[in-house]
Design a protein around this motif. Structure first.
Motif, PDB file in Angstrom:
ATOM      1  N   PHE A 109      -7.294  -1.724  -4.189  1.00  0.00           N
ATOM      2  CA  PHE A 109      -7.047  -1.043  -2.931  1.00  0.00           C
ATOM      3  C   PHE A 109      -5.548  -1.003  -2.622  1.00  0.00           C
ATOM      4  O   PHE A 109      -5.081  -0.186  -1.857  1.00  0.00           O
ATOM      5  N   ASP A 129       1.108   5.198   0.585  1.00  0.00           N
ATOM      6  CA  ASP A 129       0.326   6.282   1.180  1.00  0.00           C
ATOM      7  C   ASP A 129       0.580   7.607   0.471  1.00  0.00           C
ATOM      8  O   ASP A 129       1.321   7.672  -0.503  1.00  0.00           O
ATOM      9  N   ASN A 151       5.829   3.276   1.278  1.00  0.00           N
ATOM     10  CA  ASN A 151       5.188   1.981   1.087  1.00  0.00           C
ATOM     11  C   ASN A 151       5.051   1.221   2.395  1.00  0.00           C
ATOM     12  O   ASN A 151       5.877   1.334   3.279  1.00  0.00           O
ATOM     13  N   LEU A 152       4.007   0.442   2.450  1.00  0.00           N
ATOM     14  CA  LEU A 152       3.842  -0.484   3.550  1.00  0.00           C
ATOM     15  C   LEU A 152       3.478  -1.830   2.949  1.00  0.00           C
ATOM     16  O   LEU A 152       2.565  -1.909   2.124  1.00  0.00           O
ATOM     17  N   LEU A 175       1.714  -5.156   3.106  1.00  0.00           N
ATOM     18  CA  LEU A 175       0.627  -5.740   3.896  1.00  0.00           C
ATOM     19  C   LEU A 175       0.935  -7.191   4.195  1.00  0.00           C
ATOM     20  O   LEU A 175       0.825  -7.643   5.318  1.00  0.00           O
ATOM     21  N   TYR A 235       0.856  -1.173   0.000  1.00  0.00           N
ATOM     22  CA  TYR A 235       0.000   0.000   0.000  1.00  0.00           C
ATOM     23  C   TYR A 235       0.896   1.227   0.000  1.00  0.00           C
ATOM     24  O   TYR A 235       1.814   1.338   0.803  1.00  0.00           O
TER      25      TYR A 235
END
Lengths: 234, 234
Positions: free
Chosen positions: B102, B73, B78-79, B81, B71
DNA sequence: CGCGAGCTTGACGTTGTTCAACTAGAGTGG
DNA sequence: CCACTCTAGTTGAACAACGTCAAGCTCGCG
């Protein structure tokens, strides 16, 4: 006060949103079967509606009130996944998955809840695809909310998280810039993923800087623009 | 090496797990329609399979390889998941929800992916409840994984998170105590929700203490018990 | 050989947790 | 009616954790 509110069954089933939605997809007679297998209950603040680890025998339709979804880890520390107000269909993450509740749902103010028999609902839904799709739509929103919340948790520091929590409560739960918390500071800290002291420090800083008016349980957003900015920059 | 592997279409559709599962719920003729509306593609490390924000026109069945769900933002951070290896059905969180992805899905090593036309699949699934239920079951596991990962993020500090990441990679991705990372330290840090330097510091501490053998991209779990303990206590 | 990307290390300042002490309000019992 | 106690909230200080920065390293590749 209407007469019905003096009884334990505050909401007449005829006004029930879940019934209205369901009857778009089935005959009233079929819904009546479901209704008969369901029970309307009242929960006080702090009472557990669905318990993490327990058999998921029921889906809950929240008629009135506010609940928290919380996860308790091995060391008995709680994390609040999200907070939701009525009307909402809760606990349905299990419809197509495990038979055990993955998290607890607890009332944070007095709630009216209709407990719907999961087995019968599942049976009906399996013969009615459009209804199944609708149920899943209602039920999965909470997951998305939680994921967004966690992304915030992972990336922002406490200032931004508290700002987020306040904005979320204002926009999505209490629907006003001025509201009276039914959550404790400890619960706020479990939502924001930090210590209670940190919540308190941050709230009083926001108060000092004129962003919020905090007086005990009463919170007013005084400078929404600045709060949103803090939320953005983290 | 079998002859077929020299072609772009490495996997024969007859060996495809997705076909096997699907054909438990439909006639081969119907599946053939689906097959014709699908395309098998190869992705190199770093290539994006599904792009956050893009129209969700396809579901992806991962035949071979490892992918990350990430994901991005507002501030372009970045993250990760979760990380998943083949075989897996990915990107299906949209089946019953938004039409927009998403999150992004990216190859972290060379991948074979079958892109399945979402519109046709949805049409078929809507007429076939048992199949729909099965698809949803396959598709939602990833959500649960992510939520568990986030709960870890919120509650443990870096030691525990890194331990978790290593254990997760060992148990659920590489299936061995000794593996060669296809992830960079930066990606590890995006998974663990901390800085790259912190990942490096922690890995070398674990190395010094005899918990891991770290040599560049090669990681070996030397003392699984101690690693699990660190993961537990946070 | 030199360049660049990814990796590594240590120093430093900021952030957040923990701890301990204190306050305020609500409920209880003499 | 006033101690008392219990819980939630508050404050500040000390300490630990973490991110940032700056510098140097390694390895693959042109």
């Amino acid at each position: 006060m209407s007469r019905s509110e003096t009884h334990s069954k505050v909401y007449n089933c005829d006004d029930c949103l879940f019934q209205q939605i369901s009857c778009q997809f089935m005959e009233p007679a079929q819904f009546n079967m479901l209704r008969k297998a369901s029970a309307q209950l009242r929960f006080n603040k702090g009472e557990t509606i669905l318990k993490q680890g327990a058999q998921a025998t029921h889906l809950a339709f929240l008629q009135k009130g506010v609940v928290k979804f919380q996860y308790e880890d091995e060391r008995a520390r709680n994390l609040i996944l999200t907070i939701t107000k009525a009307p909402a269909l809760i606990g349905g993450s299990n419809i197509f998955n495990d038979s055990v509740n993955f998290f607890s749902v607890q009332a944070v103010e007095e709630c009216e809840v209709c407990m719907i028999d999961m087995a019968m609902l599942k049976e009906i839904a399996q013969m009615n695809n459009r209804y199944l799709m609708k149920l899943l739509e209602l039920v999965t929103g909470m997951f998305r909310e939680s994921v967004i919340n966690f992304i915030t948790l992972a990336h922002k520091q406490v200032n931004g998280r508290i700002a987020d929590v306040i904005l979320y409560l204002s926009d999505s739960v209490y629907n006003s810039d001025l509201f009276t918390l039914t959550l404790t500071r400890k619960e706020l800290s479990e939502f924001a993923g930090c210590s209670t002291e940190n919540v308190i420090h941050t709230l009083s800083r926001f108060h000092r800087e004129g962003i919020l008016n905090v007086k005990g349980k009463s919170i007013e957003i005084a400078d929404r623009e600045r709060l949103q900015k803090i939320s953005k920059i983290g």
